[in-house]
Design a protein around this motif. Structure first.
Motif, short mmCIF file in Angstrom:
data_model
loop_
_atom_site.label_atom_id
_atom_site.label_comp_id
_atom_site.label_asym_id
_atom_site.label_seq_id
_atom_site.Cartn_x
_atom_site.Cartn_y
_atom_site.Cartn_z
N ASP A 222 -9.80 31.18 -34.96
CA ASP A 222 -8.64 31.81 -35.59
C ASP A 222 -7.65 32.37 -34.58
OD1 ASP A 222 -9.67 31.27 -38.14
OD2 ASP A 222 -10.89 33.10 -38.10
N ALA A 223 -7.88 32.14 -33.31
CA ALA A 223 -7.02 32.70 -32.27
C ALA A 223 -5.70 31.95 -32.18
CB ALA A 223 -7.73 32.69 -30.93
N SER A 224 -4.63 32.67 -31.84
CA SER A 224 -3.33 32.03 -31.65
C SER A 224 -3.22 31.40 -30.27
CB SER A 224 -2.20 33.05 -31.83
OG SER A 224 -2.32 34.09 -30.87
N ALA A 225 -4.10 31.85 -29.36
CA ALA A 225 -4.11 31.30 -28.00
C ALA A 225 -5.46 31.59 -27.37
CB ALA A 225 -2.99 31.91 -27.17
N LEU A 226 -5.81 30.79 -26.38
CA LEU A 226 -7.07 30.95 -25.65
C LEU A 226 -6.76 31.10 -24.17
CD1 LEU A 226 -9.09 27.94 -27.15
CD2 LEU A 226 -8.97 30.28 -28.04
N ALA A 227 -7.59 31.89 -23.49
CA ALA A 227 -7.53 31.93 -22.03
C ALA A 227 -8.58 30.96 -21.50
CB ALA A 227 -7.81 33.34 -21.53
N LEU A 238 -4.00 28.42 -23.40
CA LEU A 238 -3.86 27.29 -24.33
C LEU A 238 -3.29 27.84 -25.63
CD1 LEU A 238 -4.56 24.19 -24.32
CD2 LEU A 238 -6.56 24.80 -25.69
N ARG A 239 -2.03 27.56 -25.89
CA ARG A 239 -1.33 28.09 -27.07
C ARG A 239 -1.59 27.21 -28.29
NH1 ARG A 239 0.95 33.20 -25.79
NH2 ARG A 239 1.81 33.09 -23.67
N ARG A 240 -1.61 27.87 -29.46
CA ARG A 240 -1.77 27.18 -30.75
C ARG A 240 -2.91 26.17 -30.71
NH1 ARG A 240 3.23 28.23 -29.55
NH2 ARG A 240 3.57 26.32 -28.39
N PRO A 241 -4.11 26.64 -30.42
CA PRO A 241 -5.24 25.70 -30.28
C PRO A 241 -5.58 25.00 -31.59
CG PRO A 241 -6.01 27.98 -30.31
CD PRO A 241 -4.52 28.05 -30.24
N GLU A 242 -5.97 23.75 -31.47
CA GLU A 242 -6.37 22.93 -32.61
C GLU A 242 -7.74 22.33 -32.31
OE1 GLU A 242 -5.22 18.56 -34.42
OE2 GLU A 242 -3.59 19.81 -33.65
N PHE A 243 -8.73 22.69 -33.15
CA PHE A 243 -10.10 22.19 -32.96
C PHE A 243 -10.33 20.97 -33.85
CE2 PHE A 243 -10.21 26.62 -31.74
CZ PHE A 243 -11.05 26.64 -30.64
N PHE A 244 -11.03 19.96 -33.31
CA PHE A 244 -11.38 18.79 -34.10
C PHE A 244 -12.67 18.18 -33.55
CE2 PHE A 244 -8.29 17.69 -30.87
CZ PHE A 244 -8.72 16.49 -30.32
N ALA A 245 -13.31 17.38 -34.37
CA ALA A 245 -14.63 16.87 -34.03
C ALA A 245 -14.57 15.93 -32.82
CB ALA A 245 -15.23 16.13 -35.22
N HIS A 246 -15.56 16.08 -31.95
CA HIS A 246 -15.68 15.22 -30.77
C HIS A 246 -16.58 14.04 -31.14
CE1 HIS A 246 -16.53 15.05 -26.13
NE2 HIS A 246 -15.91 13.98 -26.57
N ARG A 247 -15.98 12.97 -31.58
CA ARG A 247 -16.73 11.79 -32.02
C ARG A 247 -17.10 10.98 -30.77
NH1 ARG A 247 -12.82 12.99 -35.79
NH2 ARG A 247 -11.21 11.87 -34.62
N LYS A 248 -18.21 11.36 -30.21
CA LYS A 248 -18.55 10.90 -28.86
C LYS A 248 -18.83 9.40 -28.79
CE LYS A 248 -20.52 15.44 -27.79
NZ LYS A 248 -21.73 16.18 -27.41
N GLU A 249 -19.59 8.90 -29.76
CA GLU A 249 -19.93 7.48 -29.71
C GLU A 249 -18.68 6.62 -29.84
OE1 GLU A 249 -22.79 4.18 -31.95
OE2 GLU A 249 -22.89 6.30 -32.52
N GLU A 250 -17.79 7.02 -30.76
CA GLU A 250 -16.55 6.26 -30.93
C GLU A 250 -15.69 6.35 -29.68
OE1 GLU A 250 -12.51 6.05 -33.69
OE2 GLU A 250 -13.98 7.64 -34.04
N ARG A 251 -15.58 7.55 -29.11
CA ARG A 251 -14.78 7.72 -27.89
C ARG A 251 -15.28 6.82 -26.77
NH1 ARG A 251 -14.36 13.23 -24.13
NH2 ARG A 251 -13.22 12.21 -22.42
N CYS A 252 -16.58 6.86 -26.54
CA CYS A 252 -17.15 6.06 -25.45
C CYS A 252 -16.98 4.57 -25.70
CB CYS A 252 -18.62 6.40 -25.27
SG CYS A 252 -18.93 8.08 -24.68
N SER A 253 -17.24 4.16 -26.93
CA SER A 253 -17.17 2.73 -27.25
C SER A 253 -15.76 2.20 -27.09
CB SER A 253 -17.69 2.48 -28.67
OG SER A 253 -19.05 2.86 -28.76
N ARG A 254 -14.78 2.98 -27.52
CA ARG A 254 -13.40 2.53 -27.43
C ARG A 254 -12.89 2.59 -25.99
NH1 ARG A 254 -10.64 1.29 -31.81
NH2 ARG A 254 -11.45 1.88 -33.86
N GLN A 255 -13.24 3.64 -25.29
CA GLN A 255 -12.70 3.82 -23.94
C GLN A 255 -13.40 2.97 -22.91
OE1 GLN A 255 -12.23 7.92 -22.78
NE2 GLN A 255 -12.05 7.43 -20.61
N PHE A 256 -14.73 2.88 -23.01
CA PHE A 256 -15.50 2.21 -21.97
C PHE A 256 -16.11 0.88 -22.40
CE2 PHE A 256 -15.73 6.78 -21.03
CZ PHE A 256 -15.22 6.79 -19.75
N GLY A 257 -16.10 0.61 -23.70
CA GLY A 257 -16.74 -0.60 -24.17
C GLY A 257 -18.26 -0.51 -24.16
#
Length: 402
Positions: A222-227, A238-257
């Motif tokens: 709920d913070a407006s900014a992070l140190a 880091l202003r106006r932080p936005e959290f979202f899921a780290h979909r690791k398998e998808e990230r690795c598969s798309r980025q590294f094959g």
């Protein structure tokens, strides 16, 4: 070629160009393409995939084309040796509404090239770069205020690699990114190898993200900014932080094959937090590593200034994570020769650009590599018109989109 051959040739070229364009690559195709229907099909192949397509009419009379023919093809066509030759035995349907006309009977090579570059710039296909690259450092006039603010914000302790990405962002290496990617930027990067910017798109195939764990997310959601702290010292906000899921398998598969944890960066991704946080970055100080090599860590703006001071009319870059070997030296020497002798530049300057962020344990250490690069320069293997500057990014170890 028969009419059918030409149709198929243009169709295949359009399909291949579409694949490149879909990966964010600006693709220029040079074909005779004499038939209006084939050019319309090429446009449709792109526009059906929401990809931009421009028809450029490189205009010249048959007489001019024949005068420029170094292969003698027009002469053979007139003698009947070559059949269905465009302009001789086969008609050419001039474009009725091309996006750009480049009349090469009026404009020389340089002017024609400039016309195309200017057109692509106006169409926002080519990015516009000013005299300087935007950096993300807090202005000195308000630095103390920002430091006091950082004391009151919830904090996230970052790793060495996170700090290297902070440096990449702060110094403008990833411009126009204003901070760690938010989810929309992350998805554009992962799926399309671009990010949207200022009404257009720019190439960006590598996600620059900040992983956090569930406890950090819960404390900061709920913070407006992070140190952002490194070794308990605030280095950025880091202003106006936005959290979202780290979909690791998808990230690795798309980025590294691959999603194989035997890959060093894939393993690090899987060992990192289950959430990502994006936001606008304000960096409180220049990143220094105090390893005796900071004098080599030049920002993009510093490299530009140094290039101008050296009188460079061209800069060619060689990026590497190994000591310079014979093959590297030959490539660099030949590129310099090409720029001088074939392109007509007077003062090409080499940017020798060793990667200076994280590498795996069995790679040659940065200090050893810098010493070797210096020795190569001192011995005259490479020309003295060289800027030796460290690229601060971590090493990602290849992949289909790197």
């Amino acid at each position: 070629f028969s009419k059918e051959d030409r149709e198929e040739n243009v169709r295949r070229a359009a399909e291949v160009a579409k694949l490149f364009s879909d990966c964010g690559v600006i693709t220029i195709c040079s074909f005779v393409s004499p038939f209006e229907a084939d050019r319309k099909l090429a446009r449709l192949i792109h526009e059906d995939f929401d990809l931009r397509f421009f028809e450029v009419f490189v205009q010249a009379s048959v007489e001019t084309c024949e005068a420029r023919d170094v292969k003698g093809l027009y002469e053979k066509a007139r003698k009947g040796i070559i059949e269905s030759f465009t302009g001789i035995g086969q008609s050419y349907e001039a474009p009725k509404n091309p996006d750009l006309v480049v009349n090469t009977e009026v404009h020389d090579l340089q002017a024609s090239t400039t016309m195309l570059i200017d057109f692509l710039t106006v169409q926002r296909v080519l990015p516009e770069f000013g005299e300087t690259i935007e950096e993300l450092f807090v202005d000195e006039k308000v630095i103390e205020k920002a430091r006091k603010e950082a004391e009151d914000f919830p904090s996230v302790e970052i790793t060495d690699i996170d700090l290297q990405w902070v440096q990449v962002l702060a110094e403008g290496w990833a411009a126009p990114l204003k901070g760690f990617m938010r989810e929309d930027q992350y998805l554009q990067c992962q799926h399309f190898n671009v990010i949207q910017h200022d009404g257009g798109v720019i190439n960006q195939s590598i996600p620059i993200v900040l992983p956090v764990n569930a406890a950090q997310k819960g404390r900061c959601a709920d913070a407006s900014a992070l140190a952002l702290k490194y070794k308990d010292r605030a280095v950025a906000i880091l202003r106006r932080p936005e959290f979202f899921a780290h979909r690791k398998e998808e990230r690795c598969s798309r980025q590294f094959g691959t999603n194989d944890a035997g890959h060093p960066y894939v393993r690090m991704i899987h060992e990192s937090g289950d959430w990502l946080v994006g936001g606008d970055l304000e960096v409180l100080e220049r990143i220094r590593w105090d390893d005796g090599l900071d004098r080599y860590r030049l920002t993009p703006n510093e490299i530009r200034r140094k290039s101008r001071e050296m009188g460079a009319d061209a800069v060619f870059a060689f990026q590497l994570r190994n000591p310079i070997h014979n093959g590297h030296a030959l490539l660099i020497q030949d590129t310099r020769r090409y720029l001088l002798e074939e392109r007509g530049f007077r003062k090409p300057v080499l940017l020798l650009h060793p990667l200076g962020g994280w590498t795996k344990d069995d790679d040659v250490p940065l200090q050893v590599r810098i010493n070797q690069h210096q020795s190569v320069l001192e011995e005259g293997v490479l020309h003295k018109d060289t800027i030796l500057a460290i690229f601060p990014s971590p090493m990602l170890y290849a992949g289909p989109t790197e």
